[in-house]
Every structure is written in structure tokens, then in C-alpha cells.
Design a protein around this motif. Structure first.
Motif, PDB file in Angstrom:
ATOM      1  N   ALA A   6      38.393  35.656  40.442  1.00 54.16           N
ATOM      2  CA  ALA A   6      39.701  36.297  40.294  1.00 54.16           C
ATOM      3  C   ALA A   6      39.912  36.794  38.869  1.00 54.16           C
ATOM      4  N   GLU A   7      39.386  36.080  37.890  1.00 53.39           N
ATOM      5  CA  GLU A   7      39.564  36.463  36.487  1.00 53.39           C
ATOM      6  C   GLU A   7      38.570  37.538  36.045  1.00 53.39           C
ATOM      7  N   ASN A   8      37.532  37.779  36.821  1.00 50.20           N
ATOM      8  CA  ASN A   8      36.491  38.733  36.435  1.00 50.20           C
ATOM      9  C   ASN A   8      36.253  39.759  37.543  1.00 50.20           C
ATOM     10  N   PRO A   9      37.305  40.503  37.963  1.00 47.42           N
ATOM     11  CA  PRO A   9      37.138  41.454  39.075  1.00 47.42           C
ATOM     12  C   PRO A   9      36.208  42.599  38.665  1.00 47.42           C
ATOM     13  N   GLY A  10      35.349  42.995  39.601  1.00 48.85           N
ATOM     14  CA  GLY A  10      34.461  44.128  39.365  1.00 48.85           C
ATOM     15  C   GLY A  10      33.223  43.786  38.547  1.00 48.85           C
ATOM     16  N   GLU A  11      33.211  42.658  37.858  1.00 45.90           N
ATOM     17  CA  GLU A  11      32.056  42.291  37.040  1.00 45.90           C
ATOM     18  C   GLU A  11      31.049  41.471  37.825  1.00 45.90           C
ATOM     19  N   VAL A  12      31.523  40.870  38.913  1.00 43.86           N
ATOM     20  CA  VAL A  12      30.682  39.964  39.670  1.00 43.86           C
ATOM     21  C   VAL A  12      30.717  40.380  41.132  1.00 43.86           C
ATOM     22  N   ILE A  13      29.567  40.389  41.733  1.00 41.20           N
ATOM     23  CA  ILE A  13      29.502  40.637  43.172  1.00 41.20           C
ATOM     24  C   ILE A  13      29.367  39.275  43.832  1.00 41.20           C
ATOM     25  N   ASP A  14      30.293  38.959  44.678  1.00 38.95           N
ATOM     26  CA  ASP A  14      30.290  37.663  45.360  1.00 38.95           C
ATOM     27  C   ASP A  14      29.290  37.717  46.501  1.00 38.95           C
ATOM     28  N   MET A  15      28.168  37.003  46.340  1.00 36.49           N
ATOM     29  CA  MET A  15      27.088  37.025  47.319  1.00 36.49           C
ATOM     30  C   MET A  15      27.171  35.856  48.301  1.00 36.49           C
ATOM     31  N   ARG A  16      28.275  35.122  48.262  1.00 29.17           N
ATOM     32  CA  ARG A  16      28.405  34.009  49.197  1.00 29.17           C
ATOM     33  C   ARG A  16      28.595  34.539  50.609  1.00 29.17           C
TER      34      ARG A  16
END
Length: 160
Positions: free
Chosen positions: A143-153
Motif C-alpha cells: 500500500a505504501e509503495n504503489p506501482g513500484e512492486v508487482i504483487d506476485m502472490r
């Protein structure tokens, strides 16, 4: 080598060597007590030799000749060791992390820089970096790093 019944009361005594060689030193009962007490205080062997009124080389020779001298050093060093560990232990139990870390490393085999074993599977083609936040949940981090991380779960875990 002297047994205790042959040992004199003075700290040390210079005695003539049989055959006319250089004189050597013998350590008496008081000398053994001095050696043990000074060793327990962490005093260097050169300083202990001075306290016995002999040189470093004479002290080393006395130590080789008389096992009781080395035993006195060992007993003193054991007392010093136990005191130091006790102080570190008290500090560690009071919440000071440096003594705690030292004791864990010295007494329990902890090591810095050793690889942490983890069994992680990453599919070819996903690439990227695996992040493991320590002070927040994965959800808070994302939530604090939108767009920087792709959630692969998997979607069942993500809540999609």
C-alpha cells in the motif's frame, strides 16, 4: 619441579644451577599466590614477572620447569574469565544488545555474514526482487509503495 612440601614461603628465589650454568629462579608459595591473583586481574605475564622480581625470560623458564606456575596462571585466568562472562551476562540480561550479541557469538556459535538458508522458488520470467519487510505486513508495504512492486502472490492470497 617442586612439590608443595619443598616450596619456600618467599615469592621467588634465585638459585645456582648444578654444573655452574646461569642461575635460575624458583617460585615459592607466596609467588604462586601472587601469580594467581595477578592473572585473575588480567595482568600480563611480563608484569607478573616484575612482581616476582625476575625478568620475562626467567619467568618463562620457571613456567617450563615448574608446572605449578602454569597452573597458578590458569587458575587466575579462569577466575578472570568467569568474572568477565558474569559482567557481560548481567549487561545482556539488562537489555544491552552489544554484550548479548557478543555472548551469543562467543558461547553459542552465532556468526555475522553467514548465509541465511531459505527455500524460495521464483518462476523463470517473473524476475525482479523478493522483498521481505520486517516491521510491517506485506499488505502495508504494498500500500505504501504503489506501482513500484508487482504483487506476485496468488490471487487467493491477494484477495482479488
Amino acid at each position: 619441579m617442586q612439590d608443595d612440601s619443598e616450596r619456600f614461603d618467599a615469592p621467588s628465589r634465585r638459585v645456582a644451577t648444578v654444573g655452574g650454568g646461569a642461575p635460575s629462579y624458583r617460585v615459592g608459595r607466596k609467588g604462586l599466590k601472587i601469580i594467581e591473583e595477578l592473572s585473575a586481574r588480567g595482568v600480563a605475564e611480563a608484569t607478573i614477572a616484575k612482581a616476582l622480581r625476575m625478568g620475562k625470560d626467567a619467568f618463562r623458564a620457571a613456567k617450563r620447569r615448574d608446572p605449578a606456575v602454569q597452573e597458578a596462571i590458569d587458575r587466575g585466568r579462569a577466575v578472570e574469565h568467569d568474572r568477565l562472562v558474569g559482567v557481560l551476562h548481567e549487561q545482556a540480561m539488562a537489555g544491552q544488545y552489544v554484550p548479548a550479541m557478543f555472548l551469543l557469538k562467543a558461547r553459542h556459535g552465532y556468526r555475522e555474514g553467514d548465509a541465511f538458508e531459505a527455500n524460495v522458488n521464483v518462476s523463470i520470467g517473473t524476475g525482479g526482487v523478493i522483498l521481505m519487510p520486517t516491521k510491517q505486513s506485506v499488505e502495508e508495504f504494498l500500500a505504501e509503495n504503489p506501482g513500484e512492486v508487482i504483487d506476485m502472490r496468488p490471487s487467493s492470497v491477494r484477495g482479488d
